[in-house]
Each structure stands twice: as structure tokens, then as C-alpha cells.
Write an enzyme that holds these catalytic residues in place. Sequence first.
Site, PDB file in Angstrom:
ATOM      1  N   ARG A 160       0.845  -1.205   0.000  1.00  0.00           N
ATOM      2  CA  ARG A 160       0.000   0.000   0.000  1.00  0.00           C
ATOM      3  C   ARG A 160       0.869   1.240   0.000  1.00  0.00           C
ATOM      4  NH1 ARG A 160      -2.911   4.191   0.999  1.00  0.00           N
ATOM      5  NH2 ARG A 160      -4.770   4.163   2.303  1.00  0.00           N
TER       6      ARG A 160
ATOM      7  N   ASP B 135     -13.085  -2.212  -4.219  1.00  0.00           N
ATOM      8  CA  ASP B 135     -13.925  -1.569  -3.215  1.00  0.00           C
ATOM      9  C   ASP B 135     -15.322  -1.328  -3.766  1.00  0.00           C
ATOM     10  OD1 ASP B 135     -13.446  -0.294  -0.372  1.00  0.00           O
ATOM     11  OD2 ASP B 135     -14.906   0.949  -1.424  1.00  0.00           O
TER      12      ASP B 135
HETATM   13  O1  CP3 Z   1     -10.223  -8.363   1.730  1.00  0.00           O
HETATM   14  C1  CP3 Z   1     -11.314  -7.916   1.334  1.00  0.00           C
HETATM   15  O2  CP3 Z   1     -12.354  -7.934   2.036  1.00  0.00           O
HETATM   16  C2  CP3 Z   1     -11.448  -7.448  -0.115  1.00  0.00           C
HETATM   17  C3  CP3 Z   1     -11.483  -6.066  -0.409  1.00  0.00           C
HETATM   18  C4  CP3 Z   1     -12.549  -5.124   0.141  1.00  0.00           C
HETATM   19  C5  CP3 Z   1     -12.256  -3.813   0.559  1.00  0.00           C
HETATM   20  N1  CP3 Z   1     -13.410  -3.151   0.802  1.00  0.00           N
HETATM   21  C6  CP3 Z   1     -10.903  -3.254   0.659  1.00  0.00           C
HETATM   22  C7  CP3 Z   1     -10.681  -2.035   1.464  1.00  0.00           C
HETATM   23  C8  CP3 Z   1     -13.930  -5.267   0.220  1.00  0.00           C
HETATM   24  C9  CP3 Z   1     -14.786  -6.508  -0.040  1.00  0.00           C
HETATM   25  C10 CP3 Z   1     -14.472  -4.007   0.626  1.00  0.00           C
HETATM   26  C11 CP3 Z   1     -15.920  -3.746   0.767  1.00  0.00           C
HETATM   27  C12 CP3 Z   1     -16.368  -2.468   1.333  1.00  0.00           C
HETATM   28  N2  CP3 Z   1     -15.828  -1.215   1.141  1.00  0.00           N
HETATM   29  C13 CP3 Z   1     -17.535  -2.316   2.121  1.00  0.00           C
HETATM   30  C14 CP3 Z   1     -18.499  -3.432   2.486  1.00  0.00           C
HETATM   31  C15 CP3 Z   1     -17.991  -4.288   3.586  1.00  0.00           C
HETATM   32  C16 CP3 Z   1     -17.901  -3.588   4.910  1.00  0.00           C
HETATM   33  O3  CP3 Z   1     -16.754  -3.418   5.385  1.00  0.00           O
HETATM   34  O4  CP3 Z   1     -18.934  -3.241   5.476  1.00  0.00           O
HETATM   35  C17 CP3 Z   1     -17.652  -0.954   2.457  1.00  0.00           C
HETATM   36  C18 CP3 Z   1     -18.734  -0.332   3.315  1.00  0.00           C
HETATM   37  C19 CP3 Z   1     -16.581  -0.265   1.820  1.00  0.00           C
HETATM   38  C20 CP3 Z   1     -16.321   1.201   1.807  1.00  0.00           C
HETATM   39  C21 CP3 Z   1     -15.026   1.512   2.403  1.00  0.00           C
HETATM   40  N3  CP3 Z   1     -13.790   1.210   1.838  1.00  0.00           N
HETATM   41  C22 CP3 Z   1     -14.780   2.154   3.631  1.00  0.00           C
HETATM   42  C23 CP3 Z   1     -15.864   2.637   4.583  1.00  0.00           C
HETATM   43  C24 CP3 Z   1     -13.399   2.242   3.781  1.00  0.00           C
HETATM   44  C25 CP3 Z   1     -12.653   2.957   4.859  1.00  0.00           C
HETATM   45  C26 CP3 Z   1     -12.827   2.275   6.155  1.00  0.00           C
HETATM   46  C27 CP3 Z   1     -11.550   1.691   6.589  1.00  0.00           C
HETATM   47  O5  CP3 Z   1     -11.533   0.510   6.982  1.00  0.00           O
HETATM   48  O6  CP3 Z   1     -10.564   2.454   6.549  1.00  0.00           O
HETATM   49  C28 CP3 Z   1     -12.787   1.615   2.669  1.00  0.00           C
HETATM   50  C29 CP3 Z   1     -11.357   1.441   2.408  1.00  0.00           C
HETATM   51  C30 CP3 Z   1     -10.856   0.056   2.249  1.00  0.00           C
HETATM   52  N4  CP3 Z   1     -11.416  -0.886   1.431  1.00  0.00           N
HETATM   53  C31 CP3 Z   1      -9.684  -0.497   2.847  1.00  0.00           C
HETATM   54  C32 CP3 Z   1      -9.568  -1.807   2.357  1.00  0.00           C
HETATM   55  C33 CP3 Z   1      -8.466  -2.789   2.639  1.00  0.00           C
HETATM   56  C34 CP3 Z   1      -8.717   0.236   3.757  1.00  0.00           C
HETATM   57  C35 CP3 Z   1      -7.944   1.138   2.844  1.00  0.00           C
HETATM   58  C36 CP3 Z   1      -6.545   1.445   3.257  1.00  0.00           C
HETATM   59  O7  CP3 Z   1      -5.640   0.685   2.925  1.00  0.00           O
HETATM   60  O8  CP3 Z   1      -6.383   2.510   3.867  1.00  0.00           O
END
Ligand code: CP3
Length: 352
Positions: free
Chosen positions: A47, A84
Amino acid sequence: MNGPTVEKQNLSAGRLLRVLSGEALSPPPLWFMRQAGRYLPEYRKLRAQAGGFLDLCFDPALAAEVTLQPVRRYGLDAAILFADILLIPHALGQRLSFGEGEGPRLDPPVTPQTLTTFRAGDIPAPLAPVFETVRRCRAALPASTALLGFAGAPWTVATYMLAGGSSRDPAELRRLAYAEPGFVDALIATLVEATIPYLIAQIDACADAVQLFDSWASGLPEPLLQRLSVIPMQAIAAGVKKARPATPVIFFPRGAGVMLEAYARLPECDAISIDTSVSWDWARERLSPHAVVQGGLDPLLVVAGEKAMEDEARRLVETFRGAPYIFNLGHGFTPETPPENVARLVDIVREG
Ligand code: CP3
């Protein structure tokens, strides 16, 4: 059991797909929501190299590598595509960004005016790198490891689009759904229309099954839940199955409570993922007769580890013994999860 996949007994397809076809396996197959992510040092390293989160999502080589990291580390039964749910609004024209420690932002928030500029029919072309990621993952994975595609369910994606990011006030969105039904329903319809070809393209790139995340289904009264979550999720699954009838669809309506049974009874719902608040005995009794059940373990137990995690993991496996069940969490891993606790959890589940 529902759906056209039930009779299909694909013995070479790996344990997760066998369970999605309705077979009960002991030990159950397992994967984890957010299995790729910040709790893994190898993820944090890539990342940092990629720059931003979106750069990671849109670089097929890096995204495939991140997808494979947890599978390599733990030997899981499924990889989930690294992408995402907010890539669809980004592709429709809302700029997606992730500020340090503040969650996602979508600029500008959708209005009735900007909604008319969105062209759902243009999806999935701008998301082509995602399908390339799927192809690369499939090429790298053993045939016995399932590859899962996914998308956000329309209501959850709509909450981010309407709020311009994470909603601070879900009540405000509910009010909008009552006050401006034409606008909200048109937004949901646009997302249904965009999501069907997006998932079909993932399947054509060799995703074995797809999951729909409705992370913000919680708190909706029954008529709103039907209108904003059950019916749109069913429409997406029906559209996918019309084109690709053999592909299982997993529903994750988080916080839907007793309404989970309404989703599980849908002929299009092959599997239902349960969140941390669902009683396992209730799910076994009320959901297992209609759909494969997945999930349930509190991700915070994996932060705690030790006996608390071990006892509950064993109790979860025991609850669903004899039913088609996929071991998973009730929501995703949090960044503070110690990777060694995940390894221990995998061992416990594999003991059966
Ligand atoms: O390993 C996996 O699950 C596959 C990849 C995946 C991600 N997001 C990567 C991610 C999946 C399936 C998601 C789905 C997702 N994204 C959802 C539904 C599932 C849930 O968690 O309720 C939602 C609501 C999102 C929207 C989203 N994306 C948010 C609210 C955030 C920030 C919150 C946080 O944890 O920081 C993200 C970012 C995100 N998506 C990250 C990852 C690994 C963190 C990003 C980083 O590296 O900073």
C-alpha cells in the site's frame, strides 16, 4: 435449499463451491471478510509502495498480489477480489478519495441534478482493471481455491453517494428515502443497472461466486428494507443469474435481524452471511433450511485471541455441523487484528 446451483455437484471445484452447491462439509470451508488489508504487514508495505488506495485498486498486478497475500499466508478456501464497493460511484463520475484516517469521500455528493448525468450503461468499461485483477488471481490460484467477486448493494453504495462519504447520520438518509422517493428510487435503480454488468464482467473474468455487501441495511423499518435492500439485491442477483445461471450469489445484509429470513427465502439467494448480532441457533433453525449460511464470528474476538476466540470458534462450527456452512466473520477484520491470531483461528476451524 433454493436455486439452480443446488443440484450441481462439482467435486473438482473446491470445498467452498461444494458448500455453495448445498453440501455440508466438515470442517467447513473458510475465508474472512477484509482478509486482505491493513492488519497484514505485507499489505501495508505494498500500500505504501502504491501511493493511494485507489492506485492499488486500479493496478491489476498490485491488486492481484494483495488478493493473494492472505491466501498464501493462511491457505484459505477462497480469495476475495481486492477492490472496493465505491469504485462504481467513482466510475459513474463521483471522485473517490481516502483521506488519512477519515474514511472515504465521494465528491460531489449526488443530487437529483447530478444523478441525471450518470450513465449506468457505460459501466463496466471504466472498471476494466478490476477484471484484469480477477484474471490474474485466477491464473495464480489453485483450482481448489474459490475466487470471489463482489459489489456493494445499492442502498449501502447510495448512502455514501448521498452523504459524499461515510454517513454521519443514517436517520437523515431514511428521512430522504421518505421525503424524496423519486430521487432515492432512481439512484437505487441506477445502481442496480450498473452493478449487474459489473458482476457479470467479474464472472466472465473467472470469479466463481459473488457477494453483495449491504453493510448499512441496519435500522431500516420493514417497508424501507424491502424497498431499498431486499428488492434491489434480488434484482441484481436475478440479473446476474439470468446471464450466468451457474454462479452462486452470497447476500450480506448487515443488521437486517429477523428480516434475514426474507433474503434467505429468495430463490436468487444461494448463501446468506450473518453479522455479529445474529443468534447462531436462530440462524441454524430459520436460515439454514433456505440458504447456505456464512459468517457470524465477532472480528473483535480475533483481536482478543486466546481462549475467548477459540471457544467461540468451536461453538460456531458446532452450531452449524450437518448444515452447509462457510466459516467467516460477522464483519471485516479491524486493522489491530494480530495476524498470528488469524493463523490460530484457521487451525481451530480446520480441526473441525
Ligand atoms: O479483503 C477484502 O475484504 C477485499 C477487499 C474489500 C475492501 N473493501 C478493501 C478495502 C472489500 C470486499 C471491501 C468492501 C467495502 N468497502 C464495504 C463493504 C464491507 C464492509 O466493510 O462493510 C464498504 C462499506 C466499503 C467502503 C469503504 N472502503 C470504507 C468505509 C473504507 C474505509 C474504512 C476503513 O476501513 O478504513 C474503505 C477502504 C478500504 N477498502 C480499505 C480496504 C483494505 C482500507 C484502505 C486502506 O488501505 O487505507
